[in-house]
Design an enzyme around this catalytic site. Structure first.
Site, PDB file in Angstrom:
ATOM      1  N   GLY A  69       0.816  -1.210   0.000  1.00 21.29           N
ATOM      2  CA  GLY A  69       0.000   0.000   0.000  1.00 21.29           C
ATOM      3  C   GLY A  69       0.847   1.256   0.000  1.00 21.29           C
ATOM      4  N   HIS A 195       5.682  -2.839 -16.100  1.00 14.21           N
ATOM      5  CA  HIS A 195       4.716  -1.870 -15.585  1.00 14.21           C
ATOM      6  C   HIS A 195       5.053  -0.521 -16.196  1.00 14.21           C
ATOM      7  CE1 HIS A 195       2.674   0.568 -12.342  1.00 14.21           C
ATOM      8  NE2 HIS A 195       3.639   1.403 -12.693  1.00 14.21           N
ATOM      9  N   HIS A 224      -0.710  -1.825 -18.395  1.00  9.52           N
ATOM     10  CA  HIS A 224      -1.307  -0.536 -18.001  1.00  9.52           C
ATOM     11  C   HIS A 224      -1.281   0.455 -19.174  1.00  9.52           C
ATOM     12  CE1 HIS A 224      -0.762  -2.444 -14.189  1.00  9.52           C
ATOM     13  NE2 HIS A 224       0.475  -2.066 -14.017  1.00  9.52           N
ATOM     14  N   ASP A 285      -5.142  -6.969 -12.961  1.00  8.86           N
ATOM     15  CA  ASP A 285      -4.347  -6.338 -11.898  1.00  8.86           C
ATOM     16  C   ASP A 285      -5.035  -6.552 -10.550  1.00  8.86           C
ATOM     17  OD1 ASP A 285      -2.006  -5.114 -11.137  1.00  8.86           O
ATOM     18  OD2 ASP A 285      -2.745  -3.074 -11.413  1.00  8.86           O
ATOM     19  N   SER A 289      -2.807  -2.628  -5.233  1.00 13.68           N
ATOM     20  CA  SER A 289      -3.237  -1.324  -4.743  1.00 13.68           C
ATOM     21  C   SER A 289      -3.329  -0.396  -5.948  1.00 13.68           C
ATOM     22  CB  SER A 289      -2.233  -0.769  -3.727  1.00 13.68           C
ATOM     23  OG  SER A 289      -0.955  -0.589  -4.310  1.00 13.68           O
TER      24      SER A 289
END
Length: 388
Positions: A69, A195, A224, A285, A289
């Protein structure tokens, strides 16, 4: 027990017409227009005339152990449960670490993968994480890929993101070269999952690696890619140069309101731009987070990725953006499986019985088999995780 699925509209993922499909053990053993059985063996018959029979979905990026996180220790996201996948038609997942490779470890990732496999799911993983030099389980990428059966590639390595380790061309080239050789030695893909953040450098680093070394663009699998139109257009260019790209189904309303394309919209956009549907994939995904940053990169919110977003993206692509069922299914079945080098994502005689029956009208998963195990029946889980 034998299972006979009768009269389904079969997508393999290409459309094959109305077919009967016979399952025995963990395999599909026959596909015909009409299968007649004369046997004393128990046969479970399913009338599938109101259903589409498709390969079980392949989710190429799931944070099965949870994500770190960005709002501190208390914001570490929880682990994925078995039914988070199966209820959404997902029978194969690829687990990975992300921003946090300190409190989230590769040993825990592999342990979680093995546990999910014991419960019937197909699970593969990537070694490494966002940052370079890559963390490994055995001490090297080569040994991880060669001797740990679940590892198929490396990632997700972050670029164009303030949370990345800001890798150089040489660092990324060395990583891809080692992964490629390790893949050759182990009979695996050795793919590098990338990523891609929102920074304006986009995929420049990958193109520089391909221009200055013997590493090809197909060694990288950027995800992404639907963050904004500029990145999406960079993805079209990447595909035209021989690469493949992935769109993320999990998102936030904030991001959609600030320029992000939904995965379904991005899929339709690229197909309309002339990109081959075989070069496009969608992943959930799940359990990542999902931090929300303002333009000054201050954290202003945090949400969690969901595996069911993969199915929602498929439905939205078909029903709202006029993507054909074949092309939408390819993006979540055969395409990612081929890129990852795993024998999943299709239906044929003698293939693994990873299947999903989708209601023709709603496209909701009603029956789900993973390796021949009926995991979901009439949208109700028959198999649950030990602590669900």
């Amino acid at each position: 027990m034998l299972t006979l699925i009768q009269g389904a509209s079969l997508y393999t993922p290409t459309y094959q017409g109305t077919k009967d499909v016979l399952l025995a053990g963990s395999k599909v053993i026959d596909i015909q227009s009409n299968i007649e059985l004369e046997t004393s063996t128990s046969v479970k018959k399913i009338n599938a005339r109101e259903y589409i029979l498709a390969p079980g979905f392949v989710d190429s990026l799931v944070h099965i152990t949870g994500g770190g996180g960005e709002a501190g220790f208390a914001s570490r996201t929880p682990e994925m449960n078995l039914t988070d996948a199966t209820l959404s038609g997902i029978t194969t997942v690829i687990g990975a670490l992300g921003t946090d490779s300190s409190s989230r470890t590769l040993s825990n990732l592999i342990a979680k993968a093995k546990g999910l496999k014991e419960q019937g799911l197909n699970v593969f993983c990537h070694t490494g994480s966002y940052h370079l030099p890559a963390k490994t389980l055995t001490g090297s990428i080569t040994d991880d890929l060669m001797y740990v059966e679940e590892f198929v590639g490396v990632g997700e390595v972050a670029i164009s993101d303030h949370r990345s380790s800001q890798p150089t061309v040489q660092q990324l080239a060395q990583l891809a070269a080692e992964a490629k050789v390790a893949g050759m030695l182990s009979g695996k893909s050795g793919i590098v999952s990338v990523h891609v953040g929102p920074q304006k450098s986009h995929l420049t680093l990958l193109h520089e690696v391909a221009s200055n070394t013997d590493i090809k663009l197909c060694a990288f699998y950027p995800t992404h890619m639907n963050r904004n139109k500029a990145l999406l257009d960079a993805g079209v260019k990447f595909c035209n140069a021989g690469g493949t790209i992935d769109f993320t189904a999990s998102t936030t309303q904030y991001d959609l309101e600030h320029g992000e394309y939904s995965a379904a919209q991005a899929l339709a956009y690229c197909i309309n731009q002339g990109v081959s549907p075989t070069q496009l994939t969608i992943s959930s995904d799940g359990h990542a987070s999902l931090p929300i940053f303002d333009q000054q990169l201050n954290l202003v919110g945090l949400e969690i990725g969901k595996e069911d977003s993969l199915h929602h993206a498929f439905v939205q692509a078909v029903q709202q953006f006029s993507v054909s069922i074949e092309h939408a299914l390819m993006a979540i079945t055969n395409n990612p499986a081929k890129i990852l080098g795993i024998d999943k994502g299709y239906i044929a005689t003698n293939c693994d019985a990873d299947l999903v029956l989708l209601d023709k009208k709603t496209l909701i998963p009603s029956y789900v088999w993973s390796n021949g195990i009926l995991m979901v029946e009439q949208s109700t889980p028959l198999v649950k995780g030990m602590f669900e």
